[in-house]
Design a protein around this motif. Sequence first.
Motif, PDB file in Angstrom:
ATOM      1  N   ILE A 231       0.841  -1.193   0.000  1.00 22.01           N
ATOM      2  CA  ILE A 231       0.000   0.000   0.000  1.00 22.01           C
ATOM      3  C   ILE A 231       0.878   1.245   0.000  1.00 22.01           C
ATOM      4  CG2 ILE A 231      -1.747   1.306   1.253  1.00 22.01           C
ATOM      5  CD1 ILE A 231      -2.794  -1.354   2.325  1.00 22.01           C
ATOM      6  N   CYS A 232       1.802   1.317   0.979  1.00 20.87           N
ATOM      7  CA  CYS A 232       2.666   2.491   1.036  1.00 20.87           C
ATOM      8  C   CYS A 232       3.842   2.259   1.968  1.00 20.87           C
ATOM      9  CB  CYS A 232       1.889   3.727   1.502  1.00 20.87           C
ATOM     10  SG  CYS A 232       1.396   3.693   3.231  1.00 20.87           S
ATOM     11  N   GLU A 233       4.819   3.146   1.857  1.00 18.51           N
ATOM     12  CA  GLU A 233       5.930   3.183   2.800  1.00 18.51           C
ATOM     13  C   GLU A 233       5.461   3.979   4.007  1.00 18.51           C
ATOM     14  OE1 GLU A 233      10.493   4.847   3.158  1.00 18.51           O
ATOM     15  OE2 GLU A 233       9.474   4.900   1.228  1.00 18.51           O
ATOM     16  N   LEU A 234       5.711   3.455   5.201  1.00 19.25           N
ATOM     17  CA  LEU A 234       5.318   4.165   6.418  1.00 19.25           C
ATOM     18  C   LEU A 234       6.473   4.987   6.969  1.00 19.25           C
ATOM     19  CD1 LEU A 234       3.299   1.330   8.151  1.00 19.25           C
ATOM     20  CD2 LEU A 234       2.399   3.314   6.922  1.00 19.25           C
TER      21      LEU A 234
ATOM     22  N   PHE B 191      -0.377  -6.067   7.041  1.00 17.98           N
ATOM     23  CA  PHE B 191       0.918  -6.387   7.610  1.00 17.98           C
ATOM     24  C   PHE B 191       1.836  -5.185   7.524  1.00 17.98           C
ATOM     25  CE2 PHE B 191      -0.882 -10.178   5.772  1.00 17.98           C
ATOM     26  CZ  PHE B 191      -0.729 -11.124   6.771  1.00 17.98           C
ATOM     27  N   ILE B 192       2.615  -4.981   8.573  1.00 16.57           N
ATOM     28  CA  ILE B 192       3.707  -4.026   8.521  1.00 16.57           C
ATOM     29  C   ILE B 192       4.959  -4.855   8.302  1.00 16.57           C
ATOM     30  CG2 ILE B 192       5.077  -2.351   9.799  1.00 16.57           C
ATOM     31  CD1 ILE B 192       2.489  -1.512  11.182  1.00 16.57           C
ATOM     32  N   VAL B 193       5.674  -4.542   7.243  1.00 18.19           N
ATOM     33  CA  VAL B 193       6.891  -5.270   6.894  1.00 18.19           C
ATOM     34  C   VAL B 193       8.077  -4.375   7.210  1.00 18.19           C
ATOM     35  CG1 VAL B 193       8.182  -6.387   5.040  1.00 18.19           C
ATOM     36  CG2 VAL B 193       5.688  -6.553   5.097  1.00 18.19           C
ATOM     37  N   ASN B 194       8.935  -4.875   8.085  1.00 21.34           N
ATOM     38  CA  ASN B 194      10.161  -4.166   8.466  1.00 21.34           C
ATOM     39  C   ASN B 194      11.345  -4.862   7.831  1.00 21.34           C
ATOM     40  OD1 ASN B 194       9.222  -2.160  10.541  1.00 21.34           O
ATOM     41  ND2 ASN B 194       8.418  -4.034  11.430  1.00 21.34           N
ATOM     42  N   GLN B 195      12.260  -4.074   7.318  1.00 21.60           N
ATOM     43  CA  GLN B 195      13.492  -4.613   6.736  1.00 21.60           C
ATOM     44  C   GLN B 195      14.661  -4.100   7.553  1.00 21.60           C
ATOM     45  OE1 GLN B 195      13.816  -3.861   2.548  1.00 21.60           O
ATOM     46  NE2 GLN B 195      11.644  -4.112   2.241  1.00 21.60           N
TER      47      GLN B 195
ATOM     48  N   ASP C 116      11.175   4.803   7.177  1.00 20.21           N
ATOM     49  CA  ASP C 116      12.347   4.234   6.528  1.00 20.21           C
ATOM     50  C   ASP C 116      12.408   2.735   6.807  1.00 20.21           C
ATOM     51  OD1 ASP C 116      14.733   4.349   5.033  1.00 20.21           O
ATOM     52  OD2 ASP C 116      15.908   4.408   6.895  1.00 20.21           O
ATOM     53  N   LYS C 117      12.422   1.947   5.761  1.00 23.35           N
ATOM     54  CA  LYS C 117      12.493   0.479   5.829  1.00 23.35           C
ATOM     55  C   LYS C 117      11.284  -0.156   6.505  1.00 23.35           C
ATOM     56  CE  LYS C 117      17.445   0.455   5.530  1.00 23.35           C
ATOM     57  NZ  LYS C 117      18.680  -0.119   5.951  1.00 23.35           N
ATOM     58  N   GLN C 118      10.137   0.525   6.438  1.00 24.05           N
ATOM     59  CA  GLN C 118       8.900  -0.021   6.981  1.00 24.05           C
ATOM     60  C   GLN C 118       7.773   0.283   5.994  1.00 24.05           C
ATOM     61  OE1 GLN C 118       6.740   1.811  10.366  1.00 24.05           O
ATOM     62  NE2 GLN C 118       7.251  -0.102  11.413  1.00 24.05           N
ATOM     63  N   GLU C 119       7.042  -0.774   5.592  1.00 19.12           N
ATOM     64  CA  GLU C 119       5.988  -0.617   4.593  1.00 19.12           C
ATOM     65  C   GLU C 119       4.714  -1.309   5.055  1.00 19.12           C
ATOM     66  OE1 GLU C 119       8.568  -0.535   0.524  1.00 19.12           O
ATOM     67  OE2 GLU C 119       8.231  -2.478   1.445  1.00 19.12           O
ATOM     68  N   LEU C 120       3.590  -0.836   4.534  1.00 22.48           N
ATOM     69  CA  LEU C 120       2.290  -1.420   4.831  1.00 22.48           C
ATOM     70  C   LEU C 120       1.843  -2.248   3.635  1.00 22.48           C
ATOM     71  CD1 LEU C 120      -0.181  -1.589   6.725  1.00 22.48           C
ATOM     72  CD2 LEU C 120      -1.057   0.459   5.565  1.00 22.48           C
TER      73      LEU C 120
END
Length: 89
Positions: free
Chosen positions: A18-21, A38-42, A23-27
């Motif tokens: 959906i979008c970047e929340l 889901f929140i995806v953390n890298q 730095d290195k975290q996206e929805l």
Amino acid sequence: MNTESYFNHPTFGMLFRICELEDKQELFTTLYAQRLFFIVNQDANGMSFESVTRMDARLKMENRLRQVRRSGAMAEFQVLQALFKRTFQ
């Protein structure tokens, strides 16, 4: 410019970014039903997935919309606003 991004999760199938929340975290959400979020953390250790409720995902995206609006990036704001309306309304 095509900014769509997908990820194939081994349990939940195809996820849509959906979008970047931050730095290195996206929805992300499930591609077809858009009911699981889901929140995806890298980080240096790889990727981590955090399941969040629809309401939490909505609040995170509203916060991101406020950040982008304050920064003055109106083109990005309009894209995010359209995604927000399509996903949550």
